[in-house]
Design a protein around this motif. Sequence first.
Motif, mmCIF file in Angstrom:
data_model
loop_
_atom_site.group_PDB
_atom_site.id
_atom_site.type_symbol
_atom_site.label_atom_id
_atom_site.label_comp_id
_atom_site.label_asym_id
_atom_site.label_seq_id
_atom_site.Cartn_x
_atom_site.Cartn_y
_atom_site.Cartn_z
ATOM 1 N N HIS A 231 -8.635 8.599 -6.055
ATOM 2 C CA HIS A 231 -7.854 9.713 -5.471
ATOM 3 C C HIS A 231 -8.089 10.968 -6.260
ATOM 4 N N VAL B 146 -7.100 3.726 -5.172
ATOM 5 C CA VAL B 146 -6.341 4.823 -5.775
ATOM 6 C C VAL B 146 -7.073 5.414 -6.975
ATOM 7 N N THR C 191 9.414 1.121 5.532
ATOM 8 C CA THR C 191 9.814 1.669 4.235
ATOM 9 C C THR C 191 11.323 1.572 4.018
ATOM 10 N N SER D 127 0.827 -1.213 0.000
ATOM 11 C CA SER D 127 0.000 0.000 0.000
ATOM 12 C C SER D 127 0.858 1.258 0.000
ATOM 13 N N GLN D 128 1.996 1.220 0.692
ATOM 14 C CA GLN D 128 2.928 2.350 0.655
ATOM 15 C C GLN D 128 3.462 2.544 -0.756
ATOM 16 N N ILE D 129 3.896 1.470 -1.377
ATOM 17 C CA ILE D 129 4.442 1.551 -2.733
ATOM 18 C C ILE D 129 3.397 2.103 -3.699
ATOM 19 N N ASN D 130 2.160 1.649 -3.535
ATOM 20 C CA ASN D 130 1.071 2.069 -4.425
ATOM 21 C C ASN D 130 0.476 3.419 -4.046
ATOM 22 N N GLN D 131 0.993 4.024 -2.988
ATOM 23 C CA GLN D 131 0.542 5.338 -2.534
ATOM 24 C C GLN D 131 -0.957 5.377 -2.248
ATOM 25 N N CYS D 132 -1.427 4.316 -1.621
ATOM 26 C CA CYS D 132 -2.841 4.244 -1.258
ATOM 27 C C CYS D 132 -2.985 4.665 0.207
ATOM 28 N N ALA D 133 -3.295 5.927 0.408
ATOM 29 C CA ALA D 133 -3.378 6.482 1.758
ATOM 30 C C ALA D 133 -4.422 5.763 2.607
ATOM 31 N N ASN E 206 -5.666 -1.809 -3.669
ATOM 32 C CA ASN E 206 -5.003 -0.506 -3.792
ATOM 33 C C ASN E 206 -5.414 0.180 -5.079
ATOM 34 N N VAL F 148 -2.960 2.369 3.606
ATOM 35 C CA VAL F 148 -1.849 2.532 4.549
ATOM 36 C C VAL F 148 -2.414 2.757 5.946
#
Length: 143
Positions: free
Chosen positions: A143, A140, A75, A45-51, A136, A54
Amino acid sequence: MTTENTINYLDHVPGVLQRFEAASIEIGKTELAPGLRHLVELRASQINQCAYCVKMHTGEALKDGESHQRLERITVWRHVDDFTAAETAAFAWTEALTGLGIDTDYAALRADLRAHFSESEISALTSAVAMINLWNRIQVSNH
């Protein structure tokens, strides 16, 4: 952050999302340790930038007893000694399956996984990584 023009997928493809949820539940019934699942879902989820994810996976991990320190340092897992060899093998696998790099040596990563996990656990781990990447991407997209 979401915008005013988000799409409520549940309104339009409820059967699909219900099957995704059922698959997630089935993954939870496998031999994959819940704590490890939290960590790999958080890392993907961090890699995919899914707040949203995360926040959710951080909360779940904390609720199940994970430490703030380890979660804060996931990370930079390659540069700290907070994680076991099995966890780092799982993180490398998670990152490889999330990023899908053209030069990734999947055979070497599988060999490292086999040093720590059974094929059943690797199958469950792979399923968990695939599922969180799917979730994710749905999240996303709004977003």
